[in-house]
Scaffold this motif. Structure first.
Motif, PDB file in Angstrom:
ATOM      1  N   THR A 103      -5.576  65.774  10.135  1.00 49.50           N
ATOM      2  CA  THR A 103      -6.370  65.380  11.108  1.00 49.50           C
ATOM      3  C   THR A 103      -6.256  66.012  12.492  1.00 49.50           C
ATOM      4  O   THR A 103      -7.374  66.299  12.891  1.00 49.50           O
ATOM      5  CB  THR A 103      -5.679  63.823  11.164  1.00 49.50           C
ATOM      6  N   ILE A 104      -5.080  66.485  12.646  1.00 52.56           N
ATOM      7  CA  ILE A 104      -5.179  67.386  14.248  1.00 52.56           C
ATOM      8  C   ILE A 104      -5.651  68.667  14.118  1.00 52.56           C
ATOM      9  O   ILE A 104      -6.285  69.106  14.713  1.00 52.56           O
ATOM     10  CB  ILE A 104      -3.530  67.237  14.779  1.00 52.56           C
ATOM     11  N   TRP A 105      -5.588  69.326  12.577  1.00 56.11           N
ATOM     12  CA  TRP A 105      -6.290  70.516  12.770  1.00 56.11           C
ATOM     13  C   TRP A 105      -7.944  70.437  12.614  1.00 56.11           C
ATOM     14  O   TRP A 105      -8.491  71.556  13.350  1.00 56.11           O
ATOM     15  CB  TRP A 105      -5.706  71.193  11.423  1.00 56.11           C
ATOM     16  N   TYR A 106      -8.226  69.403  12.270  1.00 57.30           N
ATOM     17  CA  TYR A 106      -9.558  69.001  12.068  1.00 57.30           C
ATOM     18  C   TYR A 106     -10.150  68.734  13.520  1.00 57.30           C
ATOM     19  O   TYR A 106     -11.320  69.228  13.928  1.00 57.30           O
ATOM     20  CB  TYR A 106      -9.885  67.635  11.276  1.00 57.30           C
ATOM     21  N   PHE A 107      -9.242  67.800  14.388  1.00 56.60           N
ATOM     22  CA  PHE A 107      -9.610  67.613  15.792  1.00 56.60           C
ATOM     23  C   PHE A 107      -9.608  69.313  16.644  1.00 56.60           C
ATOM     24  O   PHE A 107     -10.690  69.384  17.323  1.00 56.60           O
ATOM     25  CB  PHE A 107      -8.415  66.936  16.342  1.00 56.60           C
ATOM     26  N   CYS A 108      -8.772  69.964  16.414  1.00 56.93           N
ATOM     27  CA  CYS A 108      -8.792  71.218  17.017  1.00 56.93           C
ATOM     28  C   CYS A 108      -9.815  72.008  16.900  1.00 56.93           C
ATOM     29  O   CYS A 108     -10.263  72.784  17.668  1.00 56.93           O
ATOM     30  CB  CYS A 108      -7.267  71.987  16.721  1.00 56.93           C
ATOM     31  N   TRP A 109     -10.214  72.048  15.696  1.00 57.13           N
ATOM     32  CA  TRP A 109     -11.362  72.956  15.091  1.00 57.13           C
ATOM     33  C   TRP A 109     -12.648  72.545  16.186  1.00 57.13           C
ATOM     34  O   TRP A 109     -13.301  73.233  16.571  1.00 57.13           O
ATOM     35  CB  TRP A 109     -11.705  72.638  13.485  1.00 57.13           C
ATOM     36  N   HIS A 110     -12.869  71.172  16.012  1.00 62.85           N
ATOM     37  CA  HIS A 110     -13.956  70.573  16.690  1.00 62.85           C
ATOM     38  C   HIS A 110     -13.904  70.496  18.100  1.00 62.85           C
ATOM     39  O   HIS A 110     -14.851  70.628  18.717  1.00 62.85           O
ATOM     40  CB  HIS A 110     -14.274  68.975  15.989  1.00 62.85           C
ATOM     41  N   ALA A 111     -12.711  70.497  18.752  1.00 58.47           N
ATOM     42  CA  ALA A 111     -12.303  70.835  20.247  1.00 58.47           C
ATOM     43  C   ALA A 111     -12.731  72.030  20.423  1.00 58.47           C
ATOM     44  O   ALA A 111     -12.925  72.151  21.697  1.00 58.47           O
ATOM     45  CB  ALA A 111     -11.161  70.255  20.379  1.00 58.47           C
ATOM     46  N   ARG A 112     -12.237  73.089  19.715  1.00 58.81           N
ATOM     47  CA  ARG A 112     -12.632  74.382  19.963  1.00 58.81           C
ATOM     48  C   ARG A 112     -14.084  74.509  20.170  1.00 58.81           C
ATOM     49  O   ARG A 112     -14.527  75.390  21.195  1.00 58.81           O
ATOM     50  CB  ARG A 112     -12.021  75.259  18.966  1.00 58.81           C
ATOM     51  N   GLN A 113     -14.901  74.075  19.135  1.00 60.32           N
ATOM     52  CA  GLN A 113     -16.304  74.316  19.288  1.00 60.32           C
ATOM     53  C   GLN A 113     -16.760  73.548  20.505  1.00 60.32           C
ATOM     54  O   GLN A 113     -17.830  73.884  21.163  1.00 60.32           O
ATOM     55  CB  GLN A 113     -16.960  73.507  17.931  1.00 60.32           C
ATOM     56  N   PHE A 114     -16.247  72.212  21.002  1.00 59.01           N
ATOM     57  CA  PHE A 114     -16.722  71.740  22.106  1.00 59.01           C
ATOM     58  C   PHE A 114     -16.580  72.539  23.332  1.00 59.01           C
ATOM     59  O   PHE A 114     -17.306  72.457  24.268  1.00 59.01           O
ATOM     60  CB  PHE A 114     -15.837  70.559  22.132  1.00 59.01           C
ATOM     61  N   VAL A 115     -15.414  73.044  23.591  1.00 60.73           N
ATOM     62  CA  VAL A 115     -14.837  74.027  24.472  1.00 60.73           C
ATOM     63  C   VAL A 115     -15.796  75.001  24.610  1.00 60.73           C
ATOM     64  O   VAL A 115     -16.245  75.489  25.557  1.00 60.73           O
ATOM     65  CB  VAL A 115     -13.544  74.594  24.761  1.00 60.73           C
TER      66      VAL A 115
END
Length: 176
Positions: A103-115
């Motif tokens: 879950t947190i790796w999934y969050f990080c992937w999308h948060a990176r795209q958001f940034v």
């Protein structure tokens, strides 16, 4: 085994460094509050202080997640773990760490795209500070990645050594 000891030292250093940065963010919040109070008492204006305090609060939270996990400060519902035997407890722990890490790796992937898109579109805050939003968002991603590494670290340690590395809080270990 020397490589694994070196990796362990690097991971522990990363967790500790993030914890220190989280503490510095909390000190920065204190300084901002004090400066805002002084500005108010002297009838001056300190534009953007609440926004910067919010950025530092988010940074402190995300940078402190891994250290809190390692110290057993996250809330763990142990009712099920205490009700099952040691072998089943290990499987439940593995399942929980696997789901959490994924879950947190999934969050990080999308948060990176958001940034990335905040940077690409030059997105700035709508408050008086006009801060480029990719800067505080990047700290969120860094803290999230450190937490993901910590969860994966505990998962692998649990799989190969039979136990995670979370330090137990005294309250959690008491039998009810």
């Amino acid at each position: 085994m020397g490589v694994l000891r070196g990796l362990r030292a690097v991971l522990d250093y990363i967790y500790r460094f993030a914890e220190i940065l989280a503490a510095l963010c909390m000190i920065a919040i204190l300084v901002l509050i004090l400066l805002q109070m002084l500005a108010r008492w002297s009838s001056e204006v300190f534009p953007g202080a609440p926004e910067y305090a919010a950025y530092f609060m988010a940074a402190a939270s995300f940078l402190g997640f891994a250290a809190a996990l390692n110290r057993g400060s996250h809330i763990r519902v142990s009712l099920l773990l205490n009700a099952v035997g040691p072998k089943m407890k290990r499987y439940v722990d593995i399942w929980c760490f696997a789901i959490s890490a994924a879950t947190i790796w999934y969050f990080c992937w999308h948060a990176r795209q958001f940034v990335f898109w905040s940077w690409k579109f030059n997105d700035v805050s709508q408050a008086q500070d006009k801060t480029a939003l990719w800067i505080p968002q990047s700290v969120m991603v860094i803290g999230g990645v450190i937490l993901a590494i910590a969860l994966t670290d505990h998962l692998l340690h649990l799989i190969f050594k039979g136990e995670h590395r979370i330090q137990h809080d005294n309250v959690e270990t008491q039998e009810v």
